[in-house]
Scaffold this motif. Structure first.
Motif, PDB file in Angstrom:
ATOM      1  N   TRP A 242     -26.397 -44.853 -26.977  1.00 35.87           N
ATOM      2  CA  TRP A 242     -25.828 -45.572 -25.842  1.00 35.87           C
ATOM      3  C   TRP A 242     -24.978 -46.760 -26.304  1.00 35.87           C
ATOM      4  O   TRP A 242     -25.205 -47.331 -27.364  1.00 35.87           O
ATOM      5  CB  TRP A 242     -26.934 -46.098 -24.936  1.00 35.87           C
ATOM      6  N   GLY A 243     -24.010 -47.100 -25.466  1.00 32.33           N
ATOM      7  CA  GLY A 243     -23.166 -48.253 -25.726  1.00 32.33           C
ATOM      8  C   GLY A 243     -22.263 -48.500 -24.537  1.00 32.33           C
ATOM      9  O   GLY A 243     -22.548 -48.065 -23.413  1.00 32.33           O
ATOM     10  N   VAL A 244     -21.166 -49.191 -24.787  1.00 35.99           N
ATOM     11  CA  VAL A 244     -20.233 -49.521 -23.717  1.00 35.99           C
ATOM     12  C   VAL A 244     -18.831 -49.043 -24.107  1.00 35.99           C
ATOM     13  O   VAL A 244     -18.399 -49.213 -25.250  1.00 35.99           O
ATOM     14  CB  VAL A 244     -20.231 -51.039 -23.405  1.00 35.99           C
ATOM     15  N   LEU A 245     -18.155 -48.380 -23.170  1.00 30.87           N
ATOM     16  CA  LEU A 245     -16.777 -47.937 -23.368  1.00 30.87           C
ATOM     17  C   LEU A 245     -15.857 -48.967 -22.738  1.00 30.87           C
ATOM     18  O   LEU A 245     -15.967 -49.256 -21.529  1.00 30.87           O
ATOM     19  CB  LEU A 245     -16.567 -46.569 -22.720  1.00 30.87           C
ATOM     20  N   VAL A 246     -14.957 -49.543 -23.538  1.00 29.68           N
ATOM     21  CA  VAL A 246     -14.102 -50.624 -23.054  1.00 29.68           C
ATOM     22  C   VAL A 246     -12.635 -50.327 -23.378  1.00 29.68           C
ATOM     23  O   VAL A 246     -12.320 -49.514 -24.244  1.00 29.68           O
ATOM     24  CB  VAL A 246     -14.494 -51.991 -23.689  1.00 29.68           C
ATOM     25  N   ASN A 247     -11.774 -50.992 -22.653  1.00 29.96           N
ATOM     26  CA  ASN A 247     -10.354 -50.949 -22.959  1.00 29.96           C
ATOM     27  C   ASN A 247     -10.095 -51.721 -24.252  1.00 29.96           C
ATOM     28  O   ASN A 247     -10.752 -52.734 -24.526  1.00 29.96           O
ATOM     29  CB  ASN A 247      -9.576 -51.562 -21.790  1.00 29.96           C
ATOM     30  N   ASN A 248      -9.132 -51.264 -25.045  1.00 27.62           N
ATOM     31  CA  ASN A 248      -8.841 -51.929 -26.320  1.00 27.62           C
ATOM     32  C   ASN A 248      -8.418 -53.382 -26.157  1.00 27.62           C
ATOM     33  O   ASN A 248      -8.532 -54.176 -27.096  1.00 27.62           O
ATOM     34  CB  ASN A 248      -7.751 -51.175 -27.076  1.00 27.62           C
ATOM     35  N   SER A 249      -7.903 -53.739 -24.970  1.00 29.77           N
ATOM     36  CA  SER A 249      -7.501 -55.120 -24.738  1.00 29.77           C
ATOM     37  C   SER A 249      -8.683 -56.019 -24.397  1.00 29.77           C
ATOM     38  O   SER A 249      -8.545 -57.240 -24.336  1.00 29.77           O
ATOM     39  CB  SER A 249      -6.474 -55.184 -23.598  1.00 29.77           C
ATOM     40  N   HIS A 250      -9.837 -55.436 -24.179  1.00 31.81           N
ATOM     41  CA  HIS A 250     -11.026 -56.205 -23.815  1.00 31.81           C
ATOM     42  C   HIS A 250     -11.580 -56.910 -25.054  1.00 31.81           C
ATOM     43  O   HIS A 250     -11.579 -56.351 -26.152  1.00 31.81           O
ATOM     44  CB  HIS A 250     -12.084 -55.277 -23.224  1.00 31.81           C
ATOM     45  N   PRO A 251     -12.072 -58.152 -24.927  1.00 33.62           N
ATOM     46  CA  PRO A 251     -12.631 -58.863 -26.084  1.00 33.62           C
ATOM     47  C   PRO A 251     -13.759 -58.113 -26.784  1.00 33.62           C
ATOM     48  O   PRO A 251     -13.920 -58.232 -28.003  1.00 33.62           O
ATOM     49  CB  PRO A 251     -13.142 -60.179 -25.469  1.00 33.62           C
ATOM     50  N   LEU A 252     -14.518 -57.312 -26.042  1.00 32.06           N
ATOM     51  CA  LEU A 252     -15.625 -56.576 -26.662  1.00 32.06           C
ATOM     52  C   LEU A 252     -15.150 -55.502 -27.625  1.00 32.06           C
ATOM     53  O   LEU A 252     -15.918 -55.046 -28.480  1.00 32.06           O
ATOM     54  CB  LEU A 252     -16.498 -55.930 -25.576  1.00 32.06           C
ATOM     55  N   ALA A 253     -13.906 -55.081 -27.507  1.00 29.41           N
ATOM     56  CA  ALA A 253     -13.380 -54.028 -28.375  1.00 29.41           C
ATOM     57  C   ALA A 253     -13.365 -54.461 -29.839  1.00 29.41           C
ATOM     58  O   ALA A 253     -13.324 -53.608 -30.741  1.00 29.41           O
ATOM     59  CB  ALA A 253     -11.980 -53.621 -27.934  1.00 29.41           C
ATOM     60  N   GLU A 254     -13.405 -55.747 -30.100  1.00 32.86           N
ATOM     61  CA  GLU A 254     -13.393 -56.266 -31.466  1.00 32.86           C
ATOM     62  C   GLU A 254     -14.786 -56.332 -32.078  1.00 32.86           C
ATOM     63  O   GLU A 254     -14.928 -56.579 -33.269  1.00 32.86           O
ATOM     64  CB  GLU A 254     -12.760 -57.663 -31.498  1.00 32.86           C
ATOM     65  N   LYS A 255     -15.815 -56.114 -31.273  1.00 34.55           N
ATOM     66  CA  LYS A 255     -17.180 -56.257 -31.765  1.00 34.55           C
ATOM     67  C   LYS A 255     -17.670 -54.965 -32.411  1.00 34.55           C
ATOM     68  O   LYS A 255     -17.232 -53.870 -32.072  1.00 34.55           O
ATOM     69  CB  LYS A 255     -18.123 -56.634 -30.615  1.00 34.55           C
ATOM     70  N   LYS A 256     -18.608 -55.098 -33.335  1.00 34.99           N
ATOM     71  CA  LYS A 256     -19.257 -53.944 -33.962  1.00 34.99           C
ATOM     72  C   LYS A 256     -20.390 -53.419 -33.092  1.00 34.99           C
ATOM     73  O   LYS A 256     -20.657 -52.212 -33.075  1.00 34.99           O
ATOM     74  CB  LYS A 256     -19.789 -54.320 -35.348  1.00 34.99           C
ATOM     75  N   VAL A 257     -21.081 -54.319 -32.416  1.00 32.40           N
ATOM     76  CA  VAL A 257     -22.170 -53.959 -31.506  1.00 32.40           C
ATOM     77  C   VAL A 257     -22.109 -54.919 -30.318  1.00 32.40           C
ATOM     78  O   VAL A 257     -21.475 -55.983 -30.388  1.00 32.40           O
ATOM     79  CB  VAL A 257     -23.565 -54.056 -32.173  1.00 32.40           C
ATOM     80  N   VAL A 258     -22.757 -54.516 -29.214  1.00 33.52           N
ATOM     81  CA  VAL A 258     -22.871 -55.425 -28.063  1.00 33.52           C
ATOM     82  C   VAL A 258     -24.342 -55.614 -27.724  1.00 33.52           C
ATOM     83  O   VAL A 258     -25.162 -54.704 -27.880  1.00 33.52           O
ATOM     84  CB  VAL A 258     -22.119 -54.897 -26.821  1.00 33.52           C
ATOM     85  N   GLN A 259     -24.661 -56.832 -27.267  1.00 37.89           N
ATOM     86  CA  GLN A 259     -25.994 -57.169 -26.812  1.00 37.89           C
ATOM     87  C   GLN A 259     -25.940 -57.434 -25.307  1.00 37.89           C
ATOM     88  O   GLN A 259     -24.853 -57.611 -24.728  1.00 37.89           O
ATOM     89  CB  GLN A 259     -26.503 -58.387 -27.570  1.00 37.89           C
ATOM     90  N   PRO A 260     -27.095 -57.445 -24.631  1.00 33.85           N
ATOM     91  CA  PRO A 260     -27.087 -57.620 -23.179  1.00 33.85           C
ATOM     92  C   PRO A 260     -26.293 -58.823 -22.691  1.00 33.85           C
ATOM     93  O   PRO A 260     -25.564 -58.736 -21.697  1.00 33.85           O
ATOM     94  CB  PRO A 260     -28.576 -57.754 -22.847  1.00 33.85           C
ATOM     95  N   GLU A 261     -26.405 -59.936 -23.405  1.00 32.16           N
ATOM     96  CA  GLU A 261     -25.688 -61.136 -22.943  1.00 32.16           C
ATOM     97  C   GLU A 261     -24.172 -60.986 -23.035  1.00 32.16           C
ATOM     98  O   GLU A 261     -23.422 -61.677 -22.332  1.00 32.16           O
ATOM     99  CB  GLU A 261     -26.145 -62.368 -23.730  1.00 32.16           C
ATOM    100  N   ASP A 262     -23.685 -60.053 -23.875  1.00 31.94           N
ATOM    101  CA  ASP A 262     -22.245 -59.854 -24.030  1.00 31.94           C
ATOM    102  C   ASP A 262     -21.619 -59.204 -22.796  1.00 31.94           C
ATOM    103  O   ASP A 262     -20.405 -59.342 -22.573  1.00 31.94           O
ATOM    104  CB  ASP A 262     -21.949 -58.960 -25.240  1.00 31.94           C
ATOM    105  N   ILE A 263     -22.413 -58.484 -22.024  1.00 33.17           N
ATOM    106  CA  ILE A 263     -21.853 -57.714 -20.904  1.00 33.17           C
ATOM    107  C   ILE A 263     -22.361 -58.188 -19.546  1.00 33.17           C
ATOM    108  O   ILE A 263     -22.140 -57.538 -18.532  1.00 33.17           O
ATOM    109  CB  ILE A 263     -22.165 -56.209 -21.069  1.00 33.17           C
TER     110      ILE A 263
END
Length: 286
Positions: free
Chosen positions: A165-186
């Protein structure tokens, strides 16, 4: 209710008009109208309303159309399998949610078809709720489902594969630069999640126990159409990896941390009576 008349009704549903359906069925329009009227009287319901150009199904008509398609499909596959019961042929029907684990099933079907080229396949795509309902009704022989699902009432085999599981984001989204996401990120970003009945419990636990604390703007059934909204940067999706090809697109999949994985199962009804084709398929996966 005769299957012949059910087929008449489904032809009217498909063609939208009685006159066109009568032509397809090689019946006179009065004869077809009489058959449909007798069907309504037999069932005690109104199935459709005649408009100026097309018919409009009532709620009862919609229900009969949906179940009628399943009934005729089941009759067709049963007849095919009985007529060819002395040979390994006939049809196998498999439903599946969106998962890369279907590659495992595909390789198995490849081997099966090499051994028995007369076997035909019927595939259905849907989430676990849809697939299990069709297994329950006997429309599907097997279902490929992603945990968490209520599978205790079925025979099932856990496949040696997990989805991530993970999150699918647009490349322009800041999360696209991350290696992993945590609950507080989203926590603040617009999100869509699967509408599978038990998935929200799994995600809720990973997110800290309450989806209401997140900006959930909607749900999706199958992933592809929802991914188009991500392409337009309208939302991000909580989803599993590998379903959407992100190569040379404006999409990025970022996995969860801590990791959240889901096991994959192939299920079938307990005490199921299988065709020869389904028996051979089962031998290959067990």
């Amino acid at each position: 209710m005769e299957l012949r008349v059910l087929n008449y009704f489904l032809t009217v549903v498909r063609e939208k008009t009685i006159s066109q359906a009568a032509e397809v069925l090689h019946l006179s329009q009065p004869t077809l109208s009489k058959q449909l009227k007798e069907l309504e009287e037999e069932l005690g319901v109104t199935l459709f309303i005649r408009g100026n150009r097309f018919i409009t199904l009532t709620e009862d008509g919609i229900y009969l159309a949906n179940r009628g398609k399943e009934i005729l499909s089941l009759v067709e596959s049963t007849t095919t399998n009985l007529l060819q019961s002395n040979t390994v042929s006939g049809q196998i029907s498999i439903g599946a949610g969106e998962t890369r684990a279907f590659e495992f099933i595909s390789k198995t079907l490849h081997e099966l078809r090499n051994n028995y080229p007369e076997i035909t396949l019927q595939l259905y795509s849907g989430n676990a709720d849809d697939v299990l309902a069709k297994v329950d009704h006997g429309v599907l022989d097997f279902g490929l489902v992603i945990d968490p699902v209520e599978k205790q009432k079925y025979e099932y085999l856990r496949l040696p594969i997990v989805d991530r599981w993970g999150v699918l984001v647009n490349n322009s989204h800041p999360l696209a630069e991350k290696k992993v996401v945590q609950p507080e990120d989203i926590r603040e970003i617009p999100l869509m999640i699967s509408n599978q009945s038990l998935v929200d419990n799994q995600l809720s636990e990973w997110l800290g126990g309450n989806l209401d604390h997140f900006n959930i703007i909607g749900t999706y059934n199958l992933l592809y159409n929802a991914s188009l909204l991500v392409s337009e940067n309208i939302t991000s999706l909580l989803c599993i990896d590998g379903i959407i090809n992100t190569v040379d697109t404006n999409l990025t999949f970022v996995p969860f941390f801590p990791s959240l994985t889901a096991t994959i199962n192939i299920v079938w009804k307990k005490n199921q009576t299988f065709s020869n084709a389904s028996k051979e398929f089962l031998k290959l996966i067990l």
